[in-house]
Design a protein around this motif. Structure first.
Motif, PDB file in Angstrom:
ATOM      1  N   THR A 210       6.116  -9.515  -1.293  1.00  0.00           N
ATOM      2  CA  THR A 210       4.718 -10.258  -1.438  1.00  0.00           C
ATOM      3  C   THR A 210       4.674 -11.124  -2.685  1.00  0.00           C
ATOM      4  O   THR A 210       3.584 -11.519  -3.075  1.00  0.00           O
ATOM      5  CB  THR A 210       3.479  -9.117  -1.599  1.00  0.00           C
ATOM      6  N   THR A 211       5.734 -11.421  -3.400  1.00  0.00           N
ATOM      7  CA  THR A 211       5.668 -12.213  -4.435  1.00  0.00           C
ATOM      8  C   THR A 211       5.184 -13.625  -4.150  1.00  0.00           C
ATOM      9  O   THR A 211       4.587 -14.385  -5.186  1.00  0.00           O
ATOM     10  CB  THR A 211       6.996 -12.416  -5.017  1.00  0.00           C
ATOM     11  N   ALA A 212       5.373 -14.271  -3.158  1.00  0.00           N
ATOM     12  CA  ALA A 212       4.993 -15.586  -2.699  1.00  0.00           C
ATOM     13  C   ALA A 212       3.899 -15.580  -2.161  1.00  0.00           C
ATOM     14  O   ALA A 212       3.078 -16.710  -1.997  1.00  0.00           O
ATOM     15  CB  ALA A 212       6.236 -16.385  -1.790  1.00  0.00           C
ATOM     16  N   LEU A 213       3.001 -14.487  -2.220  1.00  0.00           N
ATOM     17  CA  LEU A 213       1.743 -14.483  -1.402  1.00  0.00           C
ATOM     18  C   LEU A 213       0.569 -14.411  -2.376  1.00  0.00           C
ATOM     19  O   LEU A 213       0.974 -13.922  -3.471  1.00  0.00           O
ATOM     20  CB  LEU A 213       1.695 -13.399  -0.498  1.00  0.00           C
ATOM     21  N   ASP A 214      -0.560 -14.893  -2.171  1.00  0.00           N
ATOM     22  CA  ASP A 214      -1.725 -14.747  -2.840  1.00  0.00           C
ATOM     23  C   ASP A 214      -2.135 -13.231  -2.825  1.00  0.00           C
ATOM     24  O   ASP A 214      -2.120 -12.518  -1.938  1.00  0.00           O
ATOM     25  CB  ASP A 214      -2.829 -15.454  -2.350  1.00  0.00           C
ATOM     26  N   VAL A 215      -2.909 -12.653  -4.041  1.00  0.00           N
ATOM     27  CA  VAL A 215      -3.268 -11.511  -4.077  1.00  0.00           C
ATOM     28  C   VAL A 215      -4.069 -10.861  -2.948  1.00  0.00           C
ATOM     29  O   VAL A 215      -3.601  -9.781  -2.677  1.00  0.00           O
ATOM     30  CB  VAL A 215      -4.042 -11.282  -5.602  1.00  0.00           C
ATOM     31  N   SER A 216      -4.781 -11.781  -2.153  1.00  0.00           N
ATOM     32  CA  SER A 216      -5.363 -11.063  -1.267  1.00  0.00           C
ATOM     33  C   SER A 216      -4.712 -10.769  -0.289  1.00  0.00           C
ATOM     34  O   SER A 216      -4.839  -9.741   0.596  1.00  0.00           O
ATOM     35  CB  SER A 216      -6.813 -12.029  -1.027  1.00  0.00           C
ATOM     36  N   VAL A 217      -3.492 -11.761  -0.070  1.00  0.00           N
ATOM     37  CA  VAL A 217      -3.012 -11.561   1.348  1.00  0.00           C
ATOM     38  C   VAL A 217      -1.925 -10.174   0.784  1.00  0.00           C
ATOM     39  O   VAL A 217      -1.484  -9.706   1.828  1.00  0.00           O
ATOM     40  CB  VAL A 217      -2.201 -12.749   1.545  1.00  0.00           C
ATOM     41  N   GLN A 218      -1.312 -10.356  -0.292  1.00  0.00           N
ATOM     42  CA  GLN A 218      -0.541  -9.477  -0.899  1.00  0.00           C
ATOM     43  C   GLN A 218      -0.934  -7.948  -0.387  1.00  0.00           C
ATOM     44  O   GLN A 218      -0.438  -7.225   0.038  1.00  0.00           O
ATOM     45  CB  GLN A 218      -0.319  -9.499  -2.174  1.00  0.00           C
ATOM     46  N   ALA A 219      -2.367  -7.563  -0.624  1.00  0.00           N
ATOM     47  CA  ALA A 219      -2.859  -6.458  -0.583  1.00  0.00           C
ATOM     48  C   ALA A 219      -2.749  -6.085   1.028  1.00  0.00           C
ATOM     49  O   ALA A 219      -2.309  -5.266   1.527  1.00  0.00           O
ATOM     50  CB  ALA A 219      -4.352  -6.548  -0.967  1.00  0.00           C
ATOM     51  N   GLN A 220      -3.163  -7.242   1.910  1.00  0.00           N
ATOM     52  CA  GLN A 220      -2.845  -6.935   3.361  1.00  0.00           C
ATOM     53  C   GLN A 220      -1.471  -6.634   3.720  1.00  0.00           C
ATOM     54  O   GLN A 220      -1.285  -5.601   4.672  1.00  0.00           O
ATOM     55  CB  GLN A 220      -3.325  -8.148   4.192  1.00  0.00           C
ATOM     56  N   ILE A 221      -0.421  -7.171   3.350  1.00  0.00           N
ATOM     57  CA  ILE A 221       0.884  -7.160   3.764  1.00  0.00           C
ATOM     58  C   ILE A 221       1.372  -5.895   3.277  1.00  0.00           C
ATOM     59  O   ILE A 221       1.987  -5.057   4.060  1.00  0.00           O
ATOM     60  CB  ILE A 221       1.670  -8.322   3.051  1.00  0.00           C
ATOM     61  N   LEU A 222       1.108  -5.367   1.953  1.00  0.00           N
ATOM     62  CA  LEU A 222       1.610  -4.157   1.767  1.00  0.00           C
ATOM     63  C   LEU A 222       1.001  -3.016   2.408  1.00  0.00           C
ATOM     64  O   LEU A 222       1.634  -1.978   2.711  1.00  0.00           O
ATOM     65  CB  LEU A 222       1.044  -3.838   0.031  1.00  0.00           C
ATOM     66  N   ALA A 223      -0.429  -3.116   2.635  1.00  0.00           N
ATOM     67  CA  ALA A 223      -0.998  -2.096   3.517  1.00  0.00           C
ATOM     68  C   ALA A 223      -0.320  -1.828   4.875  1.00  0.00           C
ATOM     69  O   ALA A 223      -0.097  -1.005   5.430  1.00  0.00           O
ATOM     70  CB  ALA A 223      -2.491  -2.409   3.489  1.00  0.00           C
TER      71      ALA A 223
END
Lengths: 367, 351, 322
Positions: A210-223
Motif C-alpha cells: 500500500t506504499t504507493a496508495l493514498d491513505v484512504s485507499v491504503q486502509a481499504q486495501i489492508l482491510a
C-alpha cells in the motif's frame, strides 16, 4: 567467507528452540512457511556482504506476519529470498525454507517456478509490475486460474468474476475486459490481490502493498487483504516500513535491523511494549496522531551499511544501553515479556542492567 | 491565537496585519494536459485542462507553521511551487511581507534577489535535490555566491562549515560529494543550503516522506529547532497526518485543488468539520488501537482532469445532497476559528 | 564466534575511507571493468598505438607521401619487406604506382582519417548538444522544430546525407578550391549528417535533469536560465554524449573512408585511408595486392578498436546495465 560451522550451528540451535518454544501464536499449528537460519550473501569485489544473517521465523495458516524495518534492514530481501527473486549476485548461503512442511530452498529452478502463483501469491508495491499491460484483467485472471487449477474456460471465467467481486471491484462483469491502465491505483492493487489469490495459494507475500496508495485507499486495501486471508486461511508475509500498517494488519511482527531479526512477537506486544532498544526507539520516533510531543525521540546515527556492520549486536553503536558485551558477542533471540528480542538486556542467565533515565525509555512510556 | 484567524477565501488586503508574512488570494494554476496538436486533430480529442489549484487562499503569520495536507493530486505541491515562483499563477495574487510577488515566476536574476533571498524551499527527494557533480560545499555555497557576490571565498567557506554544523554534520563534509551520504544526511545538506542566506520563510515540500521513520524524527526535530532559533516561518506540505500534526500551528486540508478546511492544528484533530477531513483522520493507521476495526472509507480521489461537479468530494461523501452536486461550496469562517467549505456544515446538517 | 567477529571487522575495513583522486579513479568501477576484459584492454592498446602512430607520423614514417619530391617513380610497385635495388629504400609494406611507401601512406592517411573523424565528431557533438539543450530546456515550438528536422534527417542514411551535403557545399565553391578545402568540407558534411543522435540524447537527458529538484532549487534562488543551463544541466547531460561521441568516432572514420573511397573525399595527392583503398583497388587483381590490403586492414583495425572501446564505455556508464 562463511563462518565456522560450529558457531553457526550453536547459535542456530538456540534460536530454533527459542522460536518454536516460546513464540506465541505459532505454536500448536503446523506452520505454512518456516524459515530457518536464513543467510543471504552478496559477493562483491570488496568482499562478501552479508545481507541477511541467521533469520528464522514461522507463519501459521491464516496468520499475517508483519516484517518491518528501515531501508537496508533486509525486510524485502527476506521476502525475495523466500520466493527466490534475489538480485544477482545475491544468493542463499545457508539456511532452509519450508513451505507446508516441504523444503523449497534447494529445489531446482524449474521445479521452483511453478510454486510461484500456485502455492505462493505475490503482491508488490507497484501494481503495474504485476500486471501485463497488453492483456485484459480478465484474460490474466483466467490464464492464471487455468494454469494452476483444473478448470475450463467458462468455469475459469466464473471464478475470475467471483474473485473480482470478492476484492470489491464494482460491476466486475463490465471490468473483466478492461486493461490495467483503465483502473485507478487502488482498483489495480485489488486486481493484483485477486490475481495473487487466484490459484488459492497457501502463502502470500505482500511487499509494501500500500506504499504507493493514498491513505484512504491504503486502509481499504489492508482491510481487504486481511479479511480475504483470514477467510481462505492464507498465511501472509507483509513486508513494510510503516509501523501503522503493521499495527493495523499484522497478527505478529518481526522487526529487522541490519539484516538480522531483532524482535518478534504478537503485534500488541511489539507495538505497545517493545523490548529491543531499537524497536523502542523506533516506536518513540513516530509522530503520533493522538498526542503531540514537543520533540520526537531520535535514535542517533543511522543504520550501518552492509559493508560495515559492527561486531556483536549490530545496534550497539546507537544503543543507549550498550556495554562491552554488546560490542563483542552477538545476542540471539531471547524471551522478553510477551515477545522475543535479540538483546542482552533479556539474557535469561545474566541479564545486562539497563541504563536508567534514558530518554528513549521515558518517551516510549509516554506514548 | 484563534480569534484573529478569521479570514475569508480572499483575506482583505486592508487588514494591514503587520505579522502576516504571506498572503495568498484566490490562487489558481491550470496545466494544459492535451495531447499534441496533431494527435488532437487526428483523434478529434478535446483540449484538456488540469486545474491543479483552483481558488486557494490563505495567509501565514510570521513564525508560524501552516501545513497543507491532502492526498495525491490535491494540488498541495503545486501551491508550494506557486508560492516560490516555480510555476506562474493562472489567476490570483501573492503578497509577501507587503510586496506583491504574483509575477515572480516570470522574473529571475538580481532584480528579484531582494525577495528571493528571504525564502527558500526544501524538497522531497534527497537523491534528486543535490547536483550530483558538485561538492557539498559548492552546493551549500550556491545561494551565497548568488546573493552575496561580495563575500570572499574564505568567508563563504567558513559560513558553509557553520551551516553544516548547524544541521548536525561536520565542516569537512563540504569537500565530499552527495553520493557519499545517506538520504537523511542529504536532507540535512538541503536544509543547510536553504538556510545559507538566513531566510525568514521556508517552503517544505514533503521533506521527510522519502526518509525512514527514525531519520524522519531527526529531520523534524532539526526543523523545529531551527524554527525556534531563527523564528522561521514554515509552509509545510505533507500527506502524513501525524507528521502534520507534529509540525503545524494551523492546517489546511486540500482536496482536488481547493481547500476543504483550514483550522488550528489542535482544533482540527479534536473536532474536524469537513467530512473529508474526518475521513483523512479516520484513515490514519493507529499505533494505539492496534488491530481495531475501522469504518473504511469508500472510493478514491477522482481524476483531477475530470473533477466532479459542485463539491468535488460529493461522490465519496455520505452526506451529499443535490446542492453538493451542483454548487461549489465556499470557505465559511466558524466561531471556533476554523474555516470550512461544506454545504452540510454551513447549513448545520453536519456538526 | 570470535572468528565471526574478526571477519566482520575485516569487511568493515574494506569500506572506503577517503582516498585521493587517483586512488578513487583506480578503484572505480570503470577501471575494475576495464581490467577484467582482455578484449577491451587490447582495443585500448591498439587505439593508443594507432593514435600515437598517426600523431607522430612525420617522425616515424620513412617518407612524406604528400611530398612528390620524396617519391621515386622507379621504386613503383615494390613488394612488401623489400629493399629497392635502385634507391636502397626499404619498403616495409611495399610501394604503390607512384613509388609511394604504403607504410608511410597509411601513417599519414590515418592522420587525416583521425583528424576528419575527431573534427566531425566535435562538430556534430557541439551542434547536437546545443540544439538538444535548446529543445529540451525551452520546449515548445523550438523543440518541435528541431526534433522534426531531426526526424526528417534520420529517415535518410547518414552517408547519403553526407554525400548530399558534400555535393551542395562543393557546388558553391570554385573548382580550383576543391582540393584545398576538401578536408573542411568533409568535416562539415560528416558532422552535419551526424548531429541528430547527440541532439536526441541531450534533449532527453535535459528534460529529465530539468525536472529534478536540484534544478528547481536553483530556480527558487533565482539563478538565470543561462546559468542553470551551463552550471547545472549541461555537465549532467554530458555523459551520454561522450559515449555516443566515442562510437561516433568510429562511424565518422568509416564515413570519411566511404566518401573518399567513392572519390568525393580526399584527393589522391593527400590520401586518407579511404583514398588509399580506392587507389589500391585498381591493383587488386594485377598482383600488387599490398596497395589495397594494408590500408584496408589499418582502417578495419582502427574502426574496430575505437568501436569496441565505445561499446564498452556505453555499457560501463549505463546505470541501467549495472
Amino acid at each position: 567467507m562463511s563462518s565456522t560451522p560450529s558457531s553457526v550451528e550453536n547459535s542456530g540451535e538456540q534460536n530454533a528452540i527459542a522460536v518454536t518454544g516460546h513464540e506465541p501464536g505459532a505454536a500448536g499449528q503446523e506452520p505454512v512457511l518456516s524459515v530457518r537460519h536464513l543467510r543471504v550473501e552478496f559477493p562483491t569485489r570488496h568482499g562478501t556482504l552479508v545481507a541477511l544473517d541467521d533469520v528464522s521465523f514461522d507463519i501459521a495458516p491464516g496468520e499475517v506476519l508483519g516484517v518491518v524495518g528501515e531501508s537496508g534492514a533486509g525486510k524485502s530481501m527476506t521476502g525475495n529470498a523466500v520466493i527466490r527473486l534475489l538480485e544477482p549476485p545475491g544468493r542463499i548461503a545457508e539456511g532452509e525454507v519450508h513451505l507446508s512442511g516441504r523444503r523449497i530452498d534447494d529445489l531446482p529452478e524449474e521445479r521452483f517456478v511453478p510454486l510461484r502463483g500456485r502455492h505462493i501469491g505475490m503482491i508488490f508495491q507497484d501494481p503495474l509490475t504485476s500486471l501485463n499491460p497488453l492483456f485484459s484483467v480478465g484474460d490474466q485472471l483466467i490464464e492464471t486460474i487455468r494454469t494452476h487449477l483444473p478448470m475450463n474456460e467458462r468455469e475459469a471465467r466464473e471464478e475470475a468474476l467471483k474473485l473480482l467481486r470478492e476484492v470489491g471491484i464494482p460491476a466486475p462483469e463490465n471490468r473483466l475486459d478492461s486493461y490495467p491502465h483503465q483502473f485507478s491505483g487502488g482498483m489495480r492493487q485489488r486486481v493484483v490481490i485477486a490475481l495473487a489469490l487466484a490459484a488459492r495459494p497457501e502463502f502470500i507475500i505482500a511487499d509494501e502493498p500500500t506504499t504507493a496508495l493514498d491513505v484512504s485507499v491504503q486502509a481499504q486495501i489492508l482491510a481487504l487483504l486481511k479479511r480475504l486471508c483470514a477467510d481462505h486461511g492464507t498465511a501472509v508475509m507483509l513486508v513494510t516500513h510503516d509501523m501503522g500498517v503493521i499495527a493495523e494488519t499484522a497478527d505478529r511482527v518481526a522487526v529487522m535491523y541490519a539484516g538480522r531479526l531483532i524482535e518478534i512477537g504478537p503485534v500488541d506486544e511489539v507495538v505497545r511494549n517493545p523490548q529491543h532498544p531499537y524497536t523502542k526507539g523506533l516506536m518513540a520516533s513516530i509522530p503520533g496522531i493522538e498526542k503531540r510531543l514537543e520533540r520526537l525521540y531520535q535514535i542517533e546515527g543511522s543504520m550501518p551499511r552492509l559493508a560495515a556492520i559492527p561486531a556483536g549486536c549490530a545496534f550497539n553503536p546507537r544503543c543507549p544501553h550498550a556495554q562491552e558485551r554488546c560490542r563483542v558477542q552477538r545476542p540471539d533471540l531471547m524471551p522478553a515479556e510477551g515477545s522475543l528480542a535479540a538483546c542482552w538486556l533479556h539474557d535469561p542467565v545474566d541479564p545486562l542492567p539497563p541504563r536508567r533515565g534514558e530518554a528513549g525509555e521515558e518517551m516510549a512510556h509516554v506514548r | 491565537m484563534c480569534a484573529d484567524t478569521a479570514m475569508q477565501q480572499t483575506p482583505p488586503a486592508t487588514a494591514g496585519q503587520a505579522d502576516i508574512l504571506l498572503e495568498a488570494h484566490d490562487l489558481a494554476r491550470y496545466f494544459d494536459v492535451s495531447k499534441p496538436w496533431l494527435n488532437r486533430v487526428i483523434e478529434r480529442s478535446e483540449r484538456l485542462t488540469l486545474k491543479a489549484v483552483d481558488g486557494v487562499g490563505f495567509s501565514i503569520r510570521r513564525g508560524e507553521t501552516l501545513s497543507l495536507v491532502g492526498e495525491s493530486g490535491c494540488g498541495k505541491s503545486t501551491v508550494a511551487r506557486l508560492v516560490v515562483g516555480l510555476y506562474g499563477l493562472t489567476r490570483g495574487r501573492l503578497v509577501f511581507d507587503g510586496e506583491d510577488i504574483s509575477d515572480l515566476a516570470s522574473r529571475t536574476g538580481r532584480q528579484t534577489a531582494s525577495v528571493r533571498k528571504r525564502f527558500q524551499m526544501i524538497f522531497q527527494d534527497p537523491y534528486a535535490s543535490l547536483n550530483p557533480l558538485w561538492r557539498v560545499g559548492t552546493i551549500i555555497g550556491e545561494p551565497l555566491r548568488f546573493f552575496r557576490p561580495e563575500m570572499s571565498a574564505a568567508d563563504r567557506h567558513r559560513r558553509v562549515g557553520e551551516l553544516l554544523e548547524q544541521v548536525g554534520m561536520s565542516a569537512p563534509d563540504a569537500n565530499r560529494y552527495p553520493h557519499e551520504f545517506s538520504g537523511g544526511q542529504r536532507q540535512r545538506i538541503s536544509i543547510a543550503r536553504a538556510l545559507a542566506n538566513e531566510p525568514e520563510f521556508m517552503i517544505c515540500d514533503e521533506p521527510t516522506s522519502a526518509l525512514d521513520v527514525s531519520v524522519q524524527a531527526q529531520i523534524l526535530n532539526l526543523m523545529r529547532d531551527l524554527q525556534d532559533e531563527y523564528g522561521l516561518t514554515y509552509l509545510f506540505i505533507s500527506h502524513d497526518m501525524a507528521v502534520v500534526k507534529h509540525m503545524s500551528d494551523r492546517i489546511a486540508v486540500m482536496y482536488l485543488g481547493r481547500i476543504a478546511e483550514i483550522a488550528p492544528a489542535e482544533q482540527l484533530f479534536a473536532n474536524a468539520h469537513h467530512p473529508y477531513s474526518k475521513m483523512l483522520l479516520e484513515a490514519v493507521p493507529s499505533l494505539e488501537g492496534a488491530g481495531k476495526e475501522r469504518t473504511t472509507i469508500q472510493g478514491e480521489v477522482p481524476n483531477p482532469v475530470h473533477p466532479p461537479s459542485g463539491c468535488a468530494f460529493h461522490p465519496r461523501c455520505p452526506h451529499a445532497n443535490a446542492r453538493c452536486k451542483a454548487e461549489v461550496p465556499r470557505l465559511i469562517t466558524r466561531s471556533d476559528g476554523s474555516e470550512v467549505a461544506c454545504h452540510g456544515v454551513e447549513e448545520g446538517r453536519l456538526p | 564466534m570470535s572468528q565471526e567477529v574478526d571477519k566482520r571487522n575485516s569487511v568493515a575495513n574494506i569500506a572506503p575511507t577517503r582516498p585521493g583522486r587517483l586512488r578513487t579513479f583506480l578503484e572505480s568501477d570503470i577501471v575494475y571493468s576495464w581490467k577484467r576484459q582482455p578484449v577491451v584492454i587490447l582495443a585500448t592498446l591498439v587505439t593508443l598505438v594507432m593514435f600515437a602512430a598517426a600523431l607522430f607520423a612525420p617522425w616515424i614514417a620513412p617518407q612524406n607521401p604528400f611530398d612528390p619530391g620524396q617519391l621515386d617513380l622507379i621504386d613503383a610497385f615494390t613488394p612488401p619487406m623489400t629493399t629497392s635495388e635502385f634507391t636502397g629504400n626499404f619498403y616495409l609494406l611495399g610501394s604503390d604506382s607512384q613509388g609511394r611507401d604504403v607504410f608511410s601512406a597509411i601513417l599519414y592517411g590515418s592522420r587525416i582519417s583521425l583528424l576528419v573523424g575527431f573534427a566531425a565528431v566535435i562538430f556534430a557533438l557541439v551542434m547536437g548538444t546545443a540544439l538538444g539543450l535548446l529543445a529540451g530546456f525551452r520546449g515548445g515550438w523550438r523543440d518541435a522544430l528541431i526534433m522534426r528536422i531531426a526526424d526528417v534527417q534520420l529517415t535518410f542514411p547518414s552517408i547519403l546525407m553526407a554525400l548530399l551535403i558534400f555535393g551542395v557545399i562543393r557546388g558553391f565553391l570554385p573548382r580550383s578550391m576543391h582540393a584545398e578545402v576538401a578536408i573542411i568540407v568533409l568535416i562539415i558534411a560528416i558532422g552535419l549528417s551526424d548531429w541528430v543522435q547527440y541532439a536526441r540524447a541531450v534533449r532527453g537527458a535535459t528534460m529529465v535533469e530539468k525536472s529534478k529538484e536540484y534544478v528547481q532549487a536553483a530556480r527558487v534562488i533565482g539563478l538565470p536560465a543561462r546559468k542553470i543551463l551551463f552550471l547545472h544541466i549541461l555537465p549532467n547531460v554530458l555523459r551520454p554524449v561522450l559515449v555516443i561521441g566515442t562510437i561516433g568516432l568510429a562511424l565518422a572514420i568509416i564515413a570519411e573512408a566511404t566518401l573518399s573511397f567513392l572519390g568525393v573525399g580526399m584527393p589522391a595527392t593527400q590520401p586518407s585511408l579511404g583514398t588509399l583503398i580506392r587507389v589500391g583497388q585498381d591493383y587488386m587483381f594485377s598482383g600488387e595486392w599490398w596497395i589495397l590490403l594494408f590500408p584496408g586492414v589499418a582502417l578495419l583495425i582502427l574502426a574496430l578498436s575505437v568501436n569496441l572501446l565505445g561499446d564498452w564505455l556505453r555499457d560501463v556508464l549505463n546505470p541501467k546495465l549495472r
